[in-house]
Design a protein around this motif. Structure first.
Motif, PDB file in Angstrom:
ATOM      1  N   LYS A  90       0.830  -1.211   0.000  1.00 36.68           N
ATOM      2  CA  LYS A  90       0.000   0.000   0.000  1.00 36.68           C
ATOM      3  C   LYS A  90       0.861   1.257   0.000  1.00 36.68           C
ATOM      4  O   LYS A  90       0.615   2.210  -0.759  1.00 36.68           O
ATOM      5  N   ASP A  91       1.891   1.269   0.824  1.00 40.47           N
ATOM      6  CA  ASP A  91       2.736   2.450   0.922  1.00 40.47           C
ATOM      7  C   ASP A  91       3.587   2.643  -0.329  1.00 40.47           C
ATOM      8  O   ASP A  91       3.957   3.781  -0.660  1.00 40.47           O
ATOM      9  N   LYS A  92       3.903   1.555  -1.014  1.00 45.58           N
ATOM     10  CA  LYS A  92       4.612   1.701  -2.283  1.00 45.58           C
ATOM     11  C   LYS A  92       3.718   2.392  -3.318  1.00 45.58           C
ATOM     12  O   LYS A  92       4.183   3.234  -4.109  1.00 45.58           O
ATOM     13  N   ALA A  93       2.425   2.042  -3.326  1.00 45.94           N
ATOM     14  CA  ALA A  93       1.489   2.718  -4.239  1.00 45.94           C
ATOM     15  C   ALA A  93       1.362   4.198  -3.883  1.00 45.94           C
ATOM     16  O   ALA A  93       1.337   5.081  -4.767  1.00 45.94           O
ATOM     17  N   ASN A  94       1.318   4.497  -2.583  1.00 47.37           N
ATOM     18  CA  ASN A  94       1.241   5.887  -2.151  1.00 47.37           C
ATOM     19  C   ASN A  94       2.514   6.645  -2.522  1.00 47.37           C
ATOM     20  O   ASN A  94       2.471   7.833  -2.892  1.00 47.37           O
ATOM     21  N   ASP A 120       5.960  22.801  -1.960  1.00 52.27           N
ATOM     22  CA  ASP A 120       6.557  22.288  -0.725  1.00 52.27           C
ATOM     23  C   ASP A 120       5.728  21.153  -0.132  1.00 52.27           C
ATOM     24  O   ASP A 120       6.286  20.165   0.390  1.00 52.27           O
ATOM     25  N   ASN A 121       4.412  21.276  -0.203  1.00 58.11           N
ATOM     26  CA  ASN A 121       3.550  20.203   0.299  1.00 58.11           C
ATOM     27  C   ASN A 121       3.746  18.913  -0.489  1.00 58.11           C
ATOM     28  O   ASN A 121       3.770  17.806   0.067  1.00 58.11           O
ATOM     29  N   ALA A 122       3.877  19.061  -1.796  1.00 63.82           N
ATOM     30  CA  ALA A 122       4.102  17.883  -2.639  1.00 63.82           C
ATOM     31  C   ALA A 122       5.450  17.232  -2.315  1.00 63.82           C
ATOM     32  O   ALA A 122       5.589  16.001  -2.267  1.00 63.82           O
ATOM     33  N   TYR A 126       6.050  13.444  -0.680  1.00 67.93           N
ATOM     34  CA  TYR A 126       6.936  12.483  -1.348  1.00 67.93           C
ATOM     35  C   TYR A 126       8.006  11.963  -0.376  1.00 67.93           C
ATOM     36  O   TYR A 126       8.277  10.766  -0.330  1.00 67.93           O
ATOM     37  N   ASP A 127       8.587  12.840   0.432  1.00 67.09           N
ATOM     38  CA  ASP A 127       9.610  12.417   1.397  1.00 67.09           C
ATOM     39  C   ASP A 127       9.014  11.492   2.452  1.00 67.09           C
ATOM     40  O   ASP A 127       9.645  10.491   2.855  1.00 67.09           O
ATOM     41  N   GLN A 128       7.822  11.823   2.913  1.00 69.86           N
ATOM     42  CA  GLN A 128       7.173  10.961   3.912  1.00 69.86           C
ATOM     43  C   GLN A 128       6.860   9.572   3.339  1.00 69.86           C
ATOM     44  O   GLN A 128       6.986   8.562   4.038  1.00 69.86           O
ATOM     45  N   ALA A 129       6.455   9.546   2.087  1.00 68.36           N
ATOM     46  CA  ALA A 129       6.163   8.259   1.449  1.00 68.36           C
ATOM     47  C   ALA A 129       7.419   7.409   1.331  1.00 68.36           C
ATOM     48  O   ALA A 129       7.392   6.185   1.538  1.00 68.36           O
TER      49      ALA A 129
END
Length: 378
Positions: A90-94, A120-122, A126-129
């Motif tokens: 799931k997290d890979k898809a996110n 910046d939000n994007a 991306y970093d959190q994912a």
């Protein structure tokens, strides 16, 4: 009217033969290697497959602890691992979506179509994912380790023999609860080879200094008092054992047991040979304690006899019906015979051990007075 008669002496001939100096000790028959088979986990004994005297092979199942509580843990850990793997997917898809969104915001940012805050939000999403993917992979490793631990504990419900041997002790029954909380309980004792035993002897501290490796030994057990067993010293352990202020040391004696006559736990009386002579000129030990006329010190002579050299003693030999002194240098003794290293003795000489009781009785005051009374009457 009185008449003199020679004192009757008890004598024994000087011979040649073996002399053995031994140390006597008591000990216990034990297998050379005894393996304790215990339980790493707690539970109820569901089945038992081994009993006393069972011949077991390495890896053979001896008992079974109820595996159901541990099987439940295994199933739970498998489910947790499956959840972690699904979360990774799931997290890979996110992550893929966050990456695409960030790249799109990067393309739109130069044309001022989106604000700087949206970019910046994007980037943050991306970093959190990406970080979440690392967390998911670590979680999968953790769940896999928990599963392996649960499977190991499940495997410990099979009580197996670690060696080939014979079960000599069993302390478990079906339905018994085994608690392994503080220390591993011993369920079986397996002796690897009962054809080779050992005797653990308790040797006093006064004798342990004379015992060396490879000393010959013999011993008997109460079951076979007339059958001596042979062995040799294989180990002299340095650890003292103090019981009621008596210090002893363990001297290990090998004990071949091809006929399976020796059983674990038997009490043995051991004689360890610490020194020996195969063909020594020997005289009875008692002869060294005799002196005519009650002289106490063997090394001291009457005024009309020369003193004996240092290290020598005087024995008394019966020659021509009279006791004659013989100076000898003693060597090894075994409380029965004493070696004659050199001296005035030969094979066949009769050494005096003592005087007969009739001669001793004739020296009593009552006997002498009655004899004088009879002589006056005569």
């Amino acid at each position: 009217m009185s008449r003199e008669s020679s004192l009757p002496y008890v004598t024994q001939k000087v011979t040649r033969g073996p002399i053995l100096r031994t140390v006597t000790a008591s000990g216990t028959i034990n297998p050379v290697i005894t393996v304790q088979v215990g339980s790493y986990v707690s539970g109820v004994i569901q089945s038992r497959y081994c009993d006393y005297n069972t011949q077991v092979k390495q890896g053979q199942l001896c008992a079974k602890i109820d595996p159901r509580p541990y099987q439940i843990v295994v199933d739970q850990d498998k489910a947790n691992l499956a959840v972690a793997r699904a979360q990774l997917i799931k997290d890979k898809a996110n992550l893929a979506y966050a990456k695409a969104s960030y790249e799109r915001h990067q393309r739109l940012a130069p044309s001022k179509v989106i604000s700087r805050d949206a970019l910046d939000n994007a980037k943050n999403a991306y970093d959190q994912a990406q970080a979440q993917i690392g967390l998911d992979e670590a979680t999968i490793d953790l769940r896999a380790a928990e599963l392996r631990a649960a499977e190991i504990n499940l495997g410990y419900t099979d009580i197996i023999s670690p060696v080939d041997g014979t079960v000599v002790s069993r302390s478990v029954e079906m339905g018994q609860t085994v608690a392994a909380s503080f220390q591993t309980p011993t369920l079986f004792l397996v002796a690897t080879d009962l054809t080779i035993m050992q005797v653990d002897t308790n040797v006093s501290e006064s004798d342990i200094g004379a015992i060396k490796l490879d000393n010959k030994a013999s011993f008997t057990v109460e079951s076979f008092p007339n059958l001596p067993f042979r062995g040799e010293v294989t180990q002299v352990r340095q650890s003292p054992q103090t019981i009621q202020n008596v210090v002893t040391y363990d001297a290990v004696i090998s004990a071949p047991n091809a006929d399976a006559l020796l059983k674990p736990g038997m009490t043995a009386t051991v004689r360890i040979v610490v020194d020996e002579r195969d063909d020594a000129l020997r005289a009875p030990y008692q002869a060294f304690r005799y002196t005519p006329g009650g002289v106490a010190a063997l090394s001291k002579s009457p005024d009309d006899s020369p003193a004996v050299p240092d290290g020598s003693v005087r024995l008394w030999v019966l020659r021509d019906g009279r006791p004659q002194p013989a100076v000898v240098f003693p060597g090894l003794d075994d409380d029965t015979y004493t070696e004659i290293v050199k001296g005035d003795l030969q094979v066949g000489d009769e050494v005096i051990l003592g005087e007969a009781e009739s001669a001793a009785a004739s020296q009593k005051p009552g006997f002498a007075s009655s004899r004088r009374s009879r002589e006056r009457k005569d």
